[in-house]
Enzyme design. Structure first.
Site, PDB file in Angstrom:
ATOM      1  N   ASN A 144     -26.774 -18.402  61.703  1.00 48.20           N
ATOM      2  CA  ASN A 144     -25.469 -18.691  61.094  1.00 48.20           C
ATOM      3  C   ASN A 144     -24.324 -18.610  62.108  1.00 48.20           C
ATOM      4  O   ASN A 144     -23.166 -18.473  61.720  1.00 48.20           O
ATOM      5  CB  ASN A 144     -25.192 -17.691  59.966  1.00 48.20           C
ATOM      6  CG  ASN A 144     -26.279 -17.715  58.909  1.00 48.20           C
ATOM      7  OD1 ASN A 144     -26.709 -18.783  58.486  1.00 48.20           O
ATOM      8  ND2 ASN A 144     -26.741 -16.550  58.486  1.00 48.20           N
ATOM      9  N   HIS A 199     -25.195 -14.363  46.053  1.00 46.58           N
ATOM     10  CA  HIS A 199     -26.004 -13.593  46.999  1.00 46.58           C
ATOM     11  C   HIS A 199     -26.478 -12.263  46.403  1.00 46.58           C
ATOM     12  O   HIS A 199     -25.793 -11.658  45.574  1.00 46.58           O
ATOM     13  CB  HIS A 199     -25.134 -13.314  48.227  1.00 46.58           C
ATOM     14  CG  HIS A 199     -25.862 -12.788  49.413  1.00 46.58           C
ATOM     15  ND1 HIS A 199     -25.814 -11.470  49.782  1.00 46.58           N
ATOM     16  CD2 HIS A 199     -26.649 -13.413  50.316  1.00 46.58           C
ATOM     17  CE1 HIS A 199     -26.540 -11.305  50.874  1.00 46.58           C
ATOM     18  NE2 HIS A 199     -27.059 -12.463  51.225  1.00 46.58           N
ATOM     19  N   GLU A 216     -19.491 -17.883  45.268  1.00 48.06           N
ATOM     20  CA  GLU A 216     -19.385 -18.072  46.715  1.00 48.06           C
ATOM     21  C   GLU A 216     -18.625 -19.371  46.940  1.00 48.06           C
ATOM     22  O   GLU A 216     -18.751 -20.289  46.122  1.00 48.06           O
ATOM     23  CB  GLU A 216     -20.788 -18.178  47.345  1.00 48.06           C
ATOM     24  CG  GLU A 216     -21.572 -16.912  47.191  1.00 48.06           C
ATOM     25  CD  GLU A 216     -23.016 -16.995  47.717  1.00 48.06           C
ATOM     26  OE1 GLU A 216     -23.307 -17.858  48.554  1.00 48.06           O
ATOM     27  OE2 GLU A 216     -23.828 -16.169  47.275  1.00 48.06           O
ATOM     28  N   SER A 248     -25.076 -19.873  50.064  1.00 49.61           N
ATOM     29  CA  SER A 248     -25.757 -19.592  51.323  1.00 49.61           C
ATOM     30  C   SER A 248     -27.096 -20.307  51.474  1.00 49.61           C
ATOM     31  O   SER A 248     -27.532 -20.563  52.588  1.00 49.61           O
ATOM     32  CB  SER A 248     -25.974 -18.088  51.478  1.00 49.61           C
ATOM     33  OG  SER A 248     -26.777 -17.586  50.431  1.00 49.61           O
ATOM     34  N   ASP A 260     -16.921 -15.015  47.620  1.00 47.61           N
ATOM     35  CA  ASP A 260     -17.615 -14.655  48.861  1.00 47.61           C
ATOM     36  C   ASP A 260     -17.511 -15.844  49.823  1.00 47.61           C
ATOM     37  O   ASP A 260     -17.984 -16.940  49.516  1.00 47.61           O
ATOM     38  CB  ASP A 260     -19.083 -14.337  48.512  1.00 47.61           C
ATOM     39  CG  ASP A 260     -19.922 -13.993  49.732  1.00 47.61           C
ATOM     40  OD1 ASP A 260     -19.668 -14.534  50.817  1.00 47.61           O
ATOM     41  OD2 ASP A 260     -20.875 -13.209  49.583  1.00 47.61           O
ATOM     42  N   HIS A 307     -20.103 -17.861  54.374  1.00 51.48           N
ATOM     43  CA  HIS A 307     -20.496 -19.063  55.120  1.00 51.48           C
ATOM     44  C   HIS A 307     -19.364 -20.068  55.277  1.00 51.48           C
ATOM     45  O   HIS A 307     -19.587 -21.168  55.779  1.00 51.48           O
ATOM     46  CB  HIS A 307     -21.719 -19.711  54.469  1.00 51.48           C
ATOM     47  CG  HIS A 307     -22.915 -18.828  54.568  1.00 51.48           C
ATOM     48  ND1 HIS A 307     -23.744 -18.813  55.658  1.00 51.48           N
ATOM     49  CD2 HIS A 307     -23.371 -17.866  53.727  1.00 51.48           C
ATOM     50  CE1 HIS A 307     -24.679 -17.897  55.489  1.00 51.48           C
ATOM     51  NE2 HIS A 307     -24.478 -17.308  54.322  1.00 51.48           N
ATOM     52  N   LYS A 360     -21.206 -14.268  60.956  1.00 58.41           N
ATOM     53  CA  LYS A 360     -21.750 -15.629  60.988  1.00 58.41           C
ATOM     54  C   LYS A 360     -20.892 -16.477  61.938  1.00 58.41           C
ATOM     55  O   LYS A 360     -20.989 -16.273  63.148  1.00 58.41           O
ATOM     56  CB  LYS A 360     -21.858 -16.130  59.554  1.00 58.41           C
ATOM     57  CG  LYS A 360     -22.768 -15.162  58.743  1.00 58.41           C
ATOM     58  CD  LYS A 360     -22.974 -15.561  57.350  1.00 58.41           C
ATOM     59  CE  LYS A 360     -23.834 -14.667  56.497  1.00 58.41           C
ATOM     60  NZ  LYS A 360     -24.316 -13.405  56.921  1.00 58.41           N
TER      61      LYS A 360
HETATM   62  C1  LIG Z   1     -23.292 -15.238  50.815  1.00 60.49           C
HETATM   63  C2  LIG Z   1     -23.512 -13.995  51.614  1.00 60.49           C
HETATM   64  N1  LIG Z   1     -22.826 -12.891  51.287  1.00 60.49           N
HETATM   65  C3  LIG Z   1     -22.999 -11.750  51.979  1.00 60.49           C
HETATM   66  C4  LIG Z   1     -23.868 -11.667  53.038  1.00 60.49           C
HETATM   67  C5  LIG Z   1     -24.047 -10.368  53.768  1.00 60.49           C
HETATM   68  O1  LIG Z   1     -23.293 -10.341  54.919  1.00 60.49           O
HETATM   69  P1  LIG Z   1     -23.756  -9.427  56.165  1.00 60.49           P
HETATM   70  O2  LIG Z   1     -24.848 -10.153  56.845  1.00 60.49           O
HETATM   71  O3  LIG Z   1     -22.509  -9.277  56.965  1.00 60.49           O
HETATM   72  O4  LIG Z   1     -24.207  -8.129  55.586  1.00 60.49           O
HETATM   73  C6  LIG Z   1     -24.574 -12.814  53.421  1.00 60.49           C
HETATM   74  C7  LIG Z   1     -25.462 -12.783  54.619  1.00 60.49           C
HETATM   75  O5  LIG Z   1     -26.577 -12.667  54.654  1.00 60.49           O
HETATM   76  C8  LIG Z   1     -24.407 -13.995  52.683  1.00 60.49           C
HETATM   77  O6  LIG Z   1     -25.120 -15.082  52.982  1.00 60.49           O
END
Ligand SMILES: Cc1ncc(COP(=O)(O)O)c(C=O)c1O
Length: 383
Positions: free
Chosen positions: A48, A136, A180, A184, A209, A212, A237
């Site tokens: 990412n 997520h 989101e 993701s 969220d 991405h 990311k």
């Molecule tokens: C949509 C989403 N939210 C949260 C996270 C978590 O973020 P982090 O990798 O900083 O813990 C991710 C990553 O894997 C994600 O894809």
């Protein structure tokens, strides 16, 4: 029955039998967006690091410089040993980047998402939570920690969301919508303006969220969630390093620093990470050319995958899925791609719903149009 160790072994065997056991495969970064895995050099279409910032000299240098000046650790939770000026200054920069009153740093996106909801529920007991079905896992962890029952609306189906808000939601003391901005595993987008309007109609709080989207989409790379009540995003990311932020009103951030377990009871992000974030915030607003290049590569990849008869799920971002269906076929095709020099993510349940296992191809600013062409040829052969 057996001992717990035997049960653990049994659980792992069951995962193995279903083709769902994950393994940590040694894979190290190499120059020009490639990865070393054993003797092979693979072009990275799985990570990412969309803008390639994790190896950018400015981030590396600022991380080094802040480490020399401030040390490698933050020492404690910010409520215990006093917050550092570096944290406060960086939060002011993040709030300005996101256009919010305030921002708060977290150690990771997972931790931020697992923290937000339980804290909000402390202020609004009994609130009902409406989540897009594809959010997520970390948001589900937040719901579980808060002890709320989620009303999960169909993915991006705003009529379904409206019906649920007007139904059971009408009697709840408060309503929270969670989505989101870029999904993701599907790479498609939520309509944030429409969600804002629905939230206003139903007196609901909107949480988005931007893991991405941050850095890679929206004006100046600041994401797509302007107008949401709480925006969470990651620095892990497109921003090239680690950690996360919550951008929101001053009061909401103050609530999180008082009632957010993942903030109160966790050591603050350390200086090297803060330095890298600071350097990324210098660079990202000026990276429109990289963002436009990634968008063009996305069009090329989606068009090519569609020609191969693969479903790309409405992707409109650097995340481009190619749905294969069954686990075994997905893994086999992923391996065949690796054999041809490309690493694509192979995503299986429970990360995605059963029967929708997929290759998850992600784009980076360092990819060239010829790389996409070669990836498409390799995918065609692997199929
Ligand atoms: C949509 C989403 N939210 C949260 C996270 C978590 O973020 P982090 O990798 O900083 O813990 C991710 C990553 O894997 C994600 O894809």
């Amino acid at each position: 029955m057996g001992s717990l160790q035997e049960r653990i072994a049994g659980h792992l065997s069951a995962l193995e039998a279903d083709g769902l056991r994950r393994r940590l495969v040694p894979t190290d970064p190499a120059p020009h967006g490639t990865l070393r895995r054993g003797d092979a050099t693979l072009l990275d279409f799985a990570g990412n690091d969309y803008l390639g910032l994790s190896a950018h000299p400015a981030l590396v240098e600022r991380a080094r410089e802040w480490t020399s000046r401030l040390g490698t650790g933050s020492g404690a939770s910010r409520l215990v040993s006093g917050t550092r000026t570096a944290h406060l200054d960086l939060e002011a920069r993040i709030a300005a980047f996101k256009g919010t009153e305030a921002a708060l740093l977290f150690a990771s996106g997972w931790q931020a998402n697992a923290t937000i909801l339980p804290a909000l529920l402390r202020a609004a007991p009994g609130a009902m939570v409406f989540t897009d079905r594809l959010v997520h896992a970390s948001m589900h962890a937040g719901c579980a920690a808060a002890g709320v029952r989620q009303a999960r609306y169909r993915h991006n189906d705003l009529a379904d969301l409206r019906a649920r808000l007007s139904g059971k939601g009408a009697d709840a003391p408060a309503r929270i919508i969670m989505t989101e901005s870029v999904f993701s595993m599907d790479g498609d987008l939520a309509d944030i303006a429409a969600l804002r309007a629905i939230a206003d109609e139903h007196d609901a709080f909107l949480i988005v969220d931007e893991a991405h989207a941050t850095g890679v989409l929206g004006p100046r790379g600041a994401g797509l969630a302007a107008g949401a009540d709480v925006v969470m995003g990651t620095f892990s990311k497109a921003m090239g390093s680690f950690g996360a932020y919550v951008a929101a009103s001053r009061d909401t951030c103050a609530l999180l620093s008082n009632a957010g377990s993942g903030f109160v009871y966790s050591t603050a992000p350390p200086p090297p990470v803060l330095g890298a974030i600071d350097a990324a915030l210098d660079l990202v607003p000026g990276m429109d050319a990289e963002r436009a290049h990634i968008a063009a590569l996305g069009e090329q990849l989606r068009a090519g995958l569609a020609k191969l008869g693969l479903d790309t799920r409405g992707s409109a971002s650097p995340v481009v899925p190619a749905v294969i269906g069954e686990v075994e076929a997905t893994m086999r095709i992923g391996e065949a791609l690796a054999g041809r020099g490309f690493l694509a993510g192979t995503i299986r349940p429970p990360t995605v719903p059963k029967g929708t296992s997929r290759l998850r191809m992600t784009l980076r600013a360092s990819h060239r149009s010829e790389d996409i062409q070669r990836l498409l040829e390799a995918t065609s052969e692997a199929l």
